[in-house]
Design an enzyme around this catalytic site. Structure first.
Site, PDB file in Angstrom:
ATOM      1  N   LYS A  89      69.067  44.731  26.496  1.00 23.32           N
ATOM      2  CA  LYS A  89      68.235  44.673  25.291  1.00 23.32           C
ATOM      3  C   LYS A  89      68.291  45.946  24.435  1.00 23.32           C
ATOM      4  O   LYS A  89      68.196  45.869  23.226  1.00 23.32           O
ATOM      5  CB  LYS A  89      66.775  44.428  25.683  1.00 23.32           C
ATOM      6  CG  LYS A  89      66.478  43.009  26.088  1.00 23.32           C
ATOM      7  CD  LYS A  89      64.996  42.834  26.320  1.00 23.32           C
ATOM      8  CE  LYS A  89      64.704  41.471  26.892  1.00 23.32           C
ATOM      9  NZ  LYS A  89      63.282  41.211  27.038  1.00 23.32           N
ATOM     10  N   ASP A 125      60.044  39.365  21.384  1.00 26.01           N
ATOM     11  CA  ASP A 125      59.156  39.684  22.518  1.00 26.01           C
ATOM     12  C   ASP A 125      57.787  40.154  22.016  1.00 26.01           C
ATOM     13  O   ASP A 125      56.757  39.863  22.644  1.00 26.01           O
ATOM     14  CB  ASP A 125      59.769  40.782  23.397  1.00 26.01           C
ATOM     15  CG  ASP A 125      60.799  40.246  24.385  1.00 26.01           C
ATOM     16  OD1 ASP A 125      60.749  39.039  24.699  1.00 26.01           O
ATOM     17  OD2 ASP A 125      61.646  41.031  24.838  1.00 26.01           O
ATOM     18  N   GLY A 150      62.261  48.478  28.673  1.00 26.50           N
ATOM     19  CA  GLY A 150      62.407  47.737  27.419  1.00 26.50           C
ATOM     20  C   GLY A 150      61.196  46.873  27.105  1.00 26.50           C
ATOM     21  O   GLY A 150      60.739  46.809  25.962  1.00 26.50           O
ATOM     22  N   ASN A 171      53.902  55.321  34.589  1.00 30.01           N
ATOM     23  CA  ASN A 171      55.264  54.978  35.025  1.00 30.01           C
ATOM     24  C   ASN A 171      55.692  55.867  36.176  1.00 30.01           C
ATOM     25  O   ASN A 171      55.230  56.997  36.311  1.00 30.01           O
ATOM     26  CB  ASN A 171      56.252  55.128  33.861  1.00 30.01           C
ATOM     27  CG  ASN A 171      57.551  54.391  34.131  1.00 30.01           C
ATOM     28  OD1 ASN A 171      57.519  53.239  34.578  1.00 30.01           O
ATOM     29  ND2 ASN A 171      58.690  55.014  33.882  1.00 30.01           N
ATOM     30  N   GLU A 175      59.210  61.108  32.692  1.00 29.97           N
ATOM     31  CA  GLU A 175      59.945  61.486  31.489  1.00 29.97           C
ATOM     32  C   GLU A 175      60.230  60.262  30.609  1.00 29.97           C
ATOM     33  O   GLU A 175      60.184  60.336  29.389  1.00 29.97           O
ATOM     34  CB  GLU A 175      61.256  62.214  31.871  1.00 29.97           C
ATOM     35  CG  GLU A 175      61.994  62.841  30.697  1.00 29.97           C
ATOM     36  CD  GLU A 175      61.100  63.576  29.686  1.00 29.97           C
ATOM     37  OE1 GLU A 175      60.151  64.277  30.096  1.00 29.97           O
ATOM     38  OE2 GLU A 175      61.342  63.428  28.459  1.00 29.97           O
TER      39      GLU A 175
HETATM   40  P1  NAP Z   1      63.524  47.724  32.664  1.00 34.34           P
HETATM   41  O1  NAP Z   1      63.828  48.246  31.303  1.00 34.34           O
HETATM   42  O2  NAP Z   1      64.571  47.765  33.718  1.00 34.34           O
HETATM   43  O3  NAP Z   1      62.238  48.568  33.201  1.00 34.34           O
HETATM   44  C1  NAP Z   1      61.768  48.391  34.513  1.00 34.34           C
HETATM   45  C2  NAP Z   1      60.427  49.127  34.712  1.00 34.34           C
HETATM   46  O4  NAP Z   1      59.976  48.837  36.042  1.00 34.34           O
HETATM   47  C3  NAP Z   1      60.507  50.642  34.582  1.00 34.34           C
HETATM   48  O5  NAP Z   1      59.292  51.140  34.093  1.00 34.34           O
HETATM   49  C4  NAP Z   1      60.680  51.059  36.054  1.00 34.34           C
HETATM   50  O6  NAP Z   1      60.224  52.383  36.332  1.00 34.34           O
HETATM   51  C5  NAP Z   1      59.777  50.075  36.744  1.00 34.34           C
HETATM   52  N1  NAP Z   1      60.122  49.899  38.150  1.00 34.34           N
HETATM   53  C6  NAP Z   1      61.167  49.211  38.660  1.00 34.34           C
HETATM   54  N2  NAP Z   1      61.154  49.272  40.008  1.00 34.34           N
HETATM   55  C7  NAP Z   1      60.071  50.029  40.352  1.00 34.34           C
HETATM   56  C8  NAP Z   1      59.523  50.456  41.587  1.00 34.34           C
HETATM   57  N3  NAP Z   1      60.088  50.131  42.759  1.00 34.34           N
HETATM   58  N4  NAP Z   1      58.398  51.221  41.570  1.00 34.34           N
HETATM   59  C9  NAP Z   1      57.811  51.554  40.402  1.00 34.34           C
HETATM   60  N5  NAP Z   1      58.296  51.175  39.179  1.00 34.34           N
HETATM   61  C10 NAP Z   1      59.414  50.437  39.161  1.00 34.34           C
HETATM   62  O7  NAP Z   1      63.034  46.210  32.626  1.00 34.34           O
HETATM   63  P2  NAP Z   1      62.260  45.479  31.410  1.00 34.34           P
HETATM   64  O8  NAP Z   1      63.223  44.876  30.469  1.00 34.34           O
HETATM   65  O9  NAP Z   1      61.237  46.405  30.866  1.00 34.34           O
HETATM   66  O10 NAP Z   1      61.569  44.246  32.190  1.00 34.34           O
HETATM   67  C11 NAP Z   1      60.507  44.501  33.077  1.00 34.34           C
HETATM   68  C12 NAP Z   1      59.865  43.191  33.548  1.00 34.34           C
HETATM   69  O11 NAP Z   1      59.350  42.458  32.451  1.00 34.34           O
HETATM   70  C13 NAP Z   1      60.850  42.266  34.270  1.00 34.34           C
HETATM   71  O12 NAP Z   1      60.202  41.781  35.417  1.00 34.34           O
HETATM   72  C14 NAP Z   1      61.075  41.143  33.277  1.00 34.34           C
HETATM   73  O13 NAP Z   1      61.344  39.915  33.949  1.00 34.34           O
HETATM   74  C15 NAP Z   1      59.738  41.098  32.556  1.00 34.34           C
HETATM   75  N6  NAP Z   1      59.854  40.509  31.204  1.00 34.34           N
HETATM   76  C16 NAP Z   1      59.206  39.334  30.959  1.00 34.34           C
HETATM   77  C17 NAP Z   1      59.280  38.753  29.708  1.00 34.34           C
HETATM   78  C18 NAP Z   1      58.563  37.463  29.418  1.00 34.34           C
HETATM   79  O14 NAP Z   1      58.903  36.788  28.443  1.00 34.34           O
HETATM   80  N7  NAP Z   1      57.557  37.117  30.197  1.00 34.34           N
HETATM   81  C19 NAP Z   1      60.032  39.373  28.686  1.00 34.34           C
HETATM   82  C20 NAP Z   1      60.662  40.579  28.971  1.00 34.34           C
HETATM   83  C21 NAP Z   1      60.581  41.143  30.248  1.00 34.34           C
HETATM   84  P3  NAP Z   1      61.215  53.651  36.156  1.00 34.34           P
HETATM   85  O15 NAP Z   1      61.224  53.977  34.695  1.00 34.34           O
HETATM   86  O16 NAP Z   1      60.566  54.699  36.998  1.00 34.34           O
HETATM   87  O17 NAP Z   1      62.554  53.218  36.678  1.00 34.34           O
END
Ligand code: NAP
Length: 299
Positions: A89, A125, A150, A171, A175
């Site tokens: 994204k 979104d 994202g 978070n 950073e």
């Molecule tokens: P992303 O950019 O990869 O970000 C992932 C986030 O999760 C980061 O803040 C990361 O922290 C944190 N994280 C991952 N593993 C972790 C752990 N073990 N402990 C603590 N924090 C952890 O992903 P994204 O695009 O933002 O998507 C995140 C979620 O939103 C996904 O589950 C996705 O399916 C959902 N989503 C849903 C919709 C919907 O329409 N409902 C739309 C978009 C996204 P760090 O920065 O420390 O790595």
């Protein structure tokens, strides 16, 4: 008629069976890695069938190195548009011809529209989040947002539009959260960075109207760190972006008798807005909602 031709004829789908792909069928899809789990094909194909549109929605698994070629290939193949999901994204904006003001503001594209060989990057979104939270009173409120990826960007832009005044951004990687604070804090919208310990401290939670999980924690049934929902006001709402499963985050909120919203309403409305951008038609929301509900009940 040869045996081969007769066989081909007998394999033809029955009239009324969808999708019926033929020469005139218009194609949209989803670019991501992985995309196997995505419910978007189901939701959009149900919508096309309900409106009798000669369209089909297909998954495109695309590795990071192949992203530029895949995006430019959309125009070359005459694909009408695409959704974009994890992990592309934020990167995909570099390969489209033009970005909407909202996609620029968020710094992420989840919908591409191809018009006359040009690619427009947009973000639906934010609309999805606003619709999911449409019944929650947030003007002047304080919210907690967990995660700084994202999805958190779209949530922050939506919360500002909904009138939230203060966000505590929690978070694991501080950073990454600080980057979002610098990008999204403005005159009437304060973003403060905190670590996970803030989720159990009364001084932070006592005025919180909304707690949002934007992390992927819970996507595969993982436990969520402690959140003292009992220290929040009674009307506090827990919103998890993860859809299609009852997460530990939502379970904790429910145990404290707080209202919960899962990610399926966001998924539905971001999809409906993408549908409108591609087809110029209003999406059949109830058809799409039922398609999602069928899968969720079956999980
Ligand atoms: P992303 O950019 O990869 O970000 C992932 C986030 O999760 C980061 O803040 C990361 O922290 C944190 N994280 C991952 N593993 C972790 C752990 N073990 N402990 C603590 N924090 C952890 O992903 P994204 O695009 O933002 O998507 C995140 C979620 O939103 C996904 O589950 C996705 O399916 C959902 N989503 C849903 C919709 C919907 O329409 N409902 C739309 C978009 C996204 P760090 O920065 O420390 O790595």
């Amino acid at each position: 008629m040869t045996a081969a031709r007769a066989g081909a004829k007998s394999r033809r789908p029955e009239a009324g069976v969808w999708p019926f792909v033929r020469g005139s069928t218009r194609v949209v899809g989803i670019i991501g890695d992985p995309v196997e789990h995505s419910l978007s094909p189901l939701m959009h194909n149900a919508a096309f069938a309900a409106l009798g549109l000669d369209w089909v929605y297909v998954p495109f698994p695309v590795r990071a190195g192949a992203l530029p070629a895949a995006v430019r290939g959309l125009a070359a193949l005459g694909v009408v548009g695409a959704n974009v999901t994890v992990p592309h994204k934020e990167a995909v904006g570099r390969y489209v011809d033009e970005l909407s003001p909202l996609a620029k503001r968020v710094g992420a594209v989840n919908t591409i529209v191809c018009r006359s060989g040009r690619l427009y990057g947009d973000n639906t979104d934010v609309y999805g989040v606003r619709q999911a939270l449409r019944r929650v009173k947030l003007r002047g409120a304080t919210a907690v947002v967990v995660g700084a990826g994202g999805a958190a960007r779209a949530v922050l832009v939506a919360l500002e539009a909904l009138g939230v005044r203060r966000v505590l951004l929690v978070n694991r990687t501080l950073e990454r959260a600080r980057v979002l604070r610098r990008k999204f804090s403005s005159g009437g919208f304060h973003v403060e960075v905190r670590d996970f310990s803030a989720l159990v401290e009364a001084r932070y939670l006592k005025e919180v109207r909304l707690v949002v999980n934007t992390t992927s924690l819970g996507l595969h049934g993982e436990p969520f760190p402690a959140v003292a929902f009992e220290l929040t006001p009674r009307e506090c709402v827990a919103f998890d972006l993860i859809y299609g499963r009852w997460t530990d985050f939502l379970r904790r909120a429910r145990a404290a008798d707080r209202k919960t919203i899962d990610g399926s309403e966001m998924l539905l409305h971001q999809g409906a807005e993408a549908f409108r951008l591609w087809t110029g038609r209003r999406a059949p929301l109830e058809v799409m909602r039922s398609a999602l509900a069928g899968v969720e009940t079956a999980r």
